[in-house]
Design an enzyme around this catalytic site. Structure first.
Site, PDB file in Angstrom:
ATOM      1  N   GLU A 348     -33.215  32.303  30.801  1.00 31.71           N
ATOM      2  CA  GLU A 348     -32.248  32.435  29.608  1.00 31.71           C
ATOM      3  C   GLU A 348     -32.688  33.483  28.682  1.00 31.71           C
ATOM      4  OE1 GLU A 348     -30.882  28.986  27.984  1.00 31.71           O
ATOM      5  OE2 GLU A 348     -30.996  27.805  29.812  1.00 31.71           O
ATOM      6  N   LYS A 350     -33.811  34.861  25.081  1.00 37.66           N
ATOM      7  CA  LYS A 350     -34.218  34.207  23.962  1.00 37.66           C
ATOM      8  C   LYS A 350     -33.840  34.676  22.653  1.00 37.66           C
ATOM      9  CE  LYS A 350     -38.617  32.301  22.160  1.00 37.66           C
ATOM     10  NZ  LYS A 350     -38.369  32.427  20.708  1.00 37.66           N
ATOM     11  N   ARG A 355     -32.793  27.169  15.469  1.00 33.88           N
ATOM     12  CA  ARG A 355     -32.463  26.267  16.369  1.00 33.88           C
ATOM     13  C   ARG A 355     -31.412  25.101  15.814  1.00 33.88           C
ATOM     14  NH1 ARG A 355     -36.987  24.034  20.603  1.00 33.88           N
ATOM     15  NH2 ARG A 355     -35.673  22.611  21.878  1.00 33.88           N
ATOM     16  N   GLU A 399     -29.167  27.961  19.750  1.00 32.38           N
ATOM     17  CA  GLU A 399     -29.936  28.933  19.034  1.00 32.38           C
ATOM     18  C   GLU A 399     -28.766  29.398  18.260  1.00 32.38           C
ATOM     19  OE1 GLU A 399     -33.143  28.890  18.539  1.00 32.38           O
ATOM     20  OE2 GLU A 399     -33.681  30.441  17.556  1.00 32.38           O
ATOM     21  N   LYS A 520     -41.972  30.414  27.844  1.00 36.73           N
ATOM     22  CA  LYS A 520     -41.283  31.973  27.108  1.00 36.73           C
ATOM     23  C   LYS A 520     -42.081  33.213  27.653  1.00 36.73           C
ATOM     24  CE  LYS A 520     -43.589  30.839  22.996  1.00 36.73           C
ATOM     25  NZ  LYS A 520     -43.580  30.423  21.576  1.00 36.73           N
TER      26      LYS A 520
HETATM   27  P1  AMP Z   1     -41.098  29.942  19.945  1.00 34.75           P
HETATM   28  O1  AMP Z   1     -40.347  29.334  18.619  1.00 34.75           O
HETATM   29  O2  AMP Z   1     -41.444  31.270  19.868  1.00 34.75           O
HETATM   30  O3  AMP Z   1     -42.008  28.718  20.290  1.00 34.75           O
HETATM   31  O4  AMP Z   1     -39.775  29.715  21.054  1.00 34.75           O
HETATM   32  C1  AMP Z   1     -38.997  28.568  21.188  1.00 34.75           C
HETATM   33  C2  AMP Z   1     -37.833  28.702  20.597  1.00 34.75           C
HETATM   34  O5  AMP Z   1     -37.036  29.591  20.766  1.00 34.75           O
HETATM   35  C3  AMP Z   1     -37.012  27.292  20.571  1.00 34.75           C
HETATM   36  O6  AMP Z   1     -37.440  26.381  19.785  1.00 34.75           O
HETATM   37  C4  AMP Z   1     -35.647  27.723  20.203  1.00 34.75           C
HETATM   38  O7  AMP Z   1     -35.389  27.755  18.980  1.00 34.75           O
HETATM   39  C5  AMP Z   1     -35.511  29.158  20.822  1.00 34.75           C
HETATM   40  N1  AMP Z   1     -34.552  29.789  21.945  1.00 34.75           N
HETATM   41  C6  AMP Z   1     -33.964  30.877  21.797  1.00 34.75           C
HETATM   42  N2  AMP Z   1     -33.526  30.981  22.947  1.00 34.75           N
HETATM   43  C7  AMP Z   1     -33.639  29.793  23.565  1.00 34.75           C
HETATM   44  C8  AMP Z   1     -33.041  29.402  24.973  1.00 34.75           C
HETATM   45  N3  AMP Z   1     -32.291  30.112  25.523  1.00 34.75           N
HETATM   46  N4  AMP Z   1     -33.607  28.163  25.395  1.00 34.75           N
HETATM   47  C9  AMP Z   1     -34.365  27.526  24.762  1.00 34.75           C
HETATM   48  N5  AMP Z   1     -34.928  27.904  23.386  1.00 34.75           N
HETATM   49  C10 AMP Z   1     -34.383  29.003  23.022  1.00 34.75           C
END
Ligand code: AMP
Length: 676
Positions: A348, A350, A355, A399, A520
């Protein structure tokens, strides 16, 4: 429960060298709580009145606290301020002033936990004209009945600086410690699979009492536990392989999973008697408690059930308007590593917004942030779109991002975050409309989707949000090869996203956990696979060209999940615009403190310490080992960021959501394999 008992244990907790000892002290306190006291006690230990999503916050100004102390102690404000200059802690001021009280108070009663909690709630609810006097009066009444030690903690709590260093995992540890003997004494069998027929055993704990006590009360959660048991099913016991995973049957409760049995040996001189070692017993006892907490984010409620109605922990169900703790993503260095880990998977886009967890029951819709705060009022267009979704009951996650549908343009996090304002919401909603890119479904009309595999959840989600306007599913591609994943990654970057999240097609939703269900991959930041979200713990005066800003850089830290402490990882001196420097100086000077925060391990002293409450994202060229920093400290060296720079402030995250020392360690080992 007397509040004096609570204060005494808090003093022990503050003096405890580590999380294990803290949990031991908390367990003693929790064991004394009556049913109605469990929730207030757990909240107070965390320095809050209620879980974040209930929006009950106390924030009493220091000036008001000072006036209340003056009123009760008879000391002048000047005297109190002088003492504060020395200690930097209004709690210590209250303790000192009350121990030297000039007047004796008449007719005071001993404080009870419930009474203190209710007064604090009353304080939090006072607002509007004339509320200042009411607040001083309520606090003064409390202090009037308090001992100096009680006063210290009451005042610290009121000014938002209780800071016992007790985080949620420590309280869960304490609850698990209390359950260990209950569960241990009811072990009745062993199963080799969840659906297998159990082998009946009878543990003989008294066989070597000394060992039992030692193993259970002192060691950490993975500690092994030696025990002797009788079993007349020699053939089946003999067939259990050493180190095999087993399920322990417990009379009256669900079997315990996640346990390994090893070194099963018959006792030479006693027929039907065996000795064995159980690994991970305490962790297995803790798991159902953690699960319940992950599904409701309400530790007070979990504590009440754990202590008084344990069956409800085992049958714990998702509850609308009690947010689920968010699932988190792991990191890997590149597409090939992701494919190797997951095999064919879903990928997906990002989105770099914030969130939101959407809860809906008929017309009632609430939105919860990453920090689990209720943020409904800020996003009317998402609320409106959620109301129109077909199910009556729903919990989904996505998001939120400022997005122009006509230009197909995603706005940056910085632009999006302006939408978190409390004022002018309607105007902002018009100028900068938000879109919710939905990426998971947890609940819909009586069906708990969290246990279903991702692929089914996603199908259901897509059907459910089709045509919902401001809510649409996140972009998705199914991939079988690394090059397909790379192509989609490039496509996402070109579209203005920050990367991708790959998802295991078969994984359930894993609340509260950083699990390999999600991985990620973000756009490149030097040799590092990711940026870090760090807590600001101090700052430096500006020198040279920066003298005028009064700001020269930040000292930042990550969180060590084992100890619960913050550990420094960098001094960040670049990446700031002039406006940001002015803004940061203003923001940080308001939360300056005299001494190093107790929960921080630091070998560096910045010009100013600050309350650890702000989180920012930093990037760096590399992670190295340095004797200067304390992150993941081993052999005198910690992890340190090389050439760190500020990317942005993260208003949507708090210290509980920042990067952990274990994650820094993973990033460090990953940079060796990442192509440079
Ligand atoms: P990080 O904050 O860098 O650890 O990345 C994880 C965060 O990416 C999650 O907590 C979500 O807020 C955000 N996010 C954005 N797009 C997505 C997606 N398609 N699936 C899950 N999380 C996402």
């Amino acid at each position: 429960m007397r509040f004096a008992d609570v204060a005494a244990v808090w003093a022990d907790v503050e003096a405890a060298p580590g999380r294990l000892e803290m949990a031991g002290h908390l367990a003693q306190l929790l064991a004394k709580a009556k049913r109605a006291e469990a929730q207030p006690l757990v909240c107070l230990c965390q320095g809050v009145l209620a879980p974040p999503f209930m929006g009950l916050e106390l924030g009493l100004g220091e000036k008001l606290a000072e006036q209340a102390i003056a009123l009760v102690s008879g000391r002048s404000e000047k005297e109190l301020e002088n003492y504060f200059k020395k200690s930097g802690d209004w709690g210590a001021v209250a303790e000192w002033a009350l121990s030297k009280k000039k007047q004796t108070s008449l007719g005071t009663e001993e404080l009870e936990l419930g009474g203190v909690y209710n007064s604090l709630v009353r304080l939090a609810k006072l607002s509007g004209a004339g509320s200042q006097d009411g607040k001083i009066k309520t606090l003064a009444e409390l202090l009037n009945s308090a001992s100096p030690l009680e006063a210290k903690y009451i005042v610290r709590f009121c000014v938002g600086k209780l800071r016992l260093g007790v985080a949620e995992p420590t309280i869960l540890d304490g609850l698990a410690l209390l359950r260990v003997p209950n569960v241990r004494d009811k072990i009745s069998g062993i199963k080799s699979r969840p659906d297998a027929k159990g082998i009946r055993i009878k543990p003989l704990w008294d066989y070597e009492t000394r060992e039992k006590e030692k193993a259970l009360d002192m060691e950490d959660s993975d500690a092994s536990l030696d025990f002797v048991f009788t079993c007349d099913d020699a053939a089946r016991i003999g067939a259990l392989a050493d180190g095999s995973a087993i399920w322990l049957e417990v009379d009256g409760f669900a079997p315990l999973a996640g346990i390994k049995l090893q070194k099963i040996r018959p006792l030479k001189d006693k027929p039907d008697h065996y000795r064995a070692q159980v690994m991970g017993f305490k962790k297995a006892v803790r798991a159902p408690l953690e699960r319940a907490f992950n599904f409701c984010s309400d530790l007070g409620m979990v504590a009440e059930y754990a202590l008084f109605d344990y069956a409800r922990i085992e049958r714990f169900k998702i509850k609308l308007f009690s947010p689920i703790r968010p699932a988190l993503a792991e990191r890997l260095p590149d597409a090939a590593a992701i494919l190797e880990k997951l095999g064919p998977c879903a990928v997906e886009g990002k989105y770099d917004g914030f969130r939101l967890q959407v809860h809906k029951e008929g017309e009632r819709v609430e939105l919860y942030s990453r920090k689990l705060e209720r943020v409904t009022a800020a996003f009317p267009e998402i609320v409106e779109a959620a109301r129109k979704l077909p199910p009556q009951h729903i919990i989904l996650e996505g998001e939120a991002l400022a997005y122009s549908r006509s230009e197909k343009r995603y706005y940056s996090f910085q632009t999006t975050i302006q939408r978190k304002r409390k004022h002018g919401v309607a105007k902002m909603a018009e100028e900068l409309p938000l879109h919710l890119f939905a990426f998971d479904l947890m609940y819909a009309d009586g069906v708990d989707w969290t246990t279903q595999p991702y692929s089914s959840r996603r199908d259901a989600l897509e059907k459910l949000v089709a045509g919902a306007g401001a809510i649409e599913p996140s972009s998705l591609k199914q991939v079988k090869t690394a090059s397909e994943l790379e192509n989609f990654f490039d496509h996402c970057l070109k579209a203005g996203l920050e990367g991708i999240i790959a998802k295991d097609l078969n994984a359930p939703y894993t609340p509260g956990a950083r699990d390999w269900a999600w991985i990620k991959l973000k756009k490149s930041y030097g040799a590092l696979a990711d940026t870090l979200d760090v807590v600001i713990v101090g700052y430096y005066r500006g020198e040279g060209a920066r003298t005028g800003f009064g700001f020269g850089g930040l000292l930042v830290a990550v969180r060590n999940e084992e100890s619960g402490h913050l550990q420094t990882v960098a001094r960040v001196g670049s990446g700031f615009t002039e406006d940001e420097m002015v803004e940061l100086e203003k923001m940080l000077s308001a939360v300056k403190r005299k001494t190093k925060p107790a929960e921080l391990e630091s070998g560096i002293e910045p010009d100013f310490w600050v309350e650890p409450k702000y989180v920012c994202t930093v990037s760096a060229d590399e992670i190295s080992l340095s004797p200067q920093h304390t992150a993941g400290l081993a052999n005198g060296k910690g992890y340190a960021l090389r050439f760190p720079r500020l990317v942005q402030m993260r208003e949507d995250k708090g210290p509980a959501e920042c990067t952990t020392a274990a994650e820094v360690e993973k990033l460090y080992s990953m940079q060796k394999t990442r192509g440079r």
